[in-house]
Design an enzyme around this catalytic site. Sequence first.
Site, short mmCIF file in Angstrom:
data_model
loop_
_atom_site.label_atom_id
_atom_site.label_comp_id
_atom_site.label_asym_id
_atom_site.label_seq_id
_atom_site.Cartn_x
_atom_site.Cartn_y
_atom_site.Cartn_z
N CYS A 56 3.63 12.81 2.46
CA CYS A 56 3.20 12.37 1.13
C CYS A 56 1.78 12.76 0.74
O CYS A 56 1.38 12.58 -0.41
CB CYS A 56 3.36 10.85 0.99
SG CYS A 56 2.14 9.88 1.91
N CYS A 105 4.02 6.02 2.52
CA CYS A 105 5.44 6.41 2.43
C CYS A 105 6.29 5.89 3.59
O CYS A 105 7.51 6.07 3.58
CB CYS A 105 5.57 7.92 2.31
SG CYS A 105 5.16 8.84 3.81
N CYS A 127 -2.33 8.01 19.00
CA CYS A 127 -1.67 9.20 19.53
C CYS A 127 -0.69 9.66 18.45
O CYS A 127 0.37 9.08 18.27
CB CYS A 127 -0.96 8.82 20.82
SG CYS A 127 -0.17 10.20 21.65
#
Length: 139
Positions: A56, A105, A127
């Site tokens: 997004c 999103c 991570c």
Amino acid sequence: MQPTGRSYEITKDDAAWREQLSAKEFHVLREAGTEAPFVGEYTDTTTEGVYACRACGAELFRSDHKFSSHCGWPSFYSPLAQDRVEYIEDVTLGMKRVEVRCGTCGSHLGHVFEGEGYDTPTDQRYCINSISLTLQPKA
């Protein structure tokens, strides 16, 4: 992916995401997959800039919060702001982890770990899959 019941600013059905993303991107971002370690585009990148959600475009992490953890994926010690990401309890693979998703999103980014002893201001390691990100270099 586990539904959260949260409403996101950007929502699309799977067909629309599949049109926008490659098969590998869709697998990681929308199905909570993981790319192989040490192969991602940003694992060792030191370019200054902002990392955004590949799905997004929401800005998520800054390069000055990135550090070398030698774990095989890009590591950050903090997002741009806490509302930029969402945290979900993940008990897959027989372990308890905290999944990190894009707050705009809902796309899967990776996981966050604490207390591993890294010399960072937060003692956290976000991570993050390289394939979940795009780097917008500093001009």
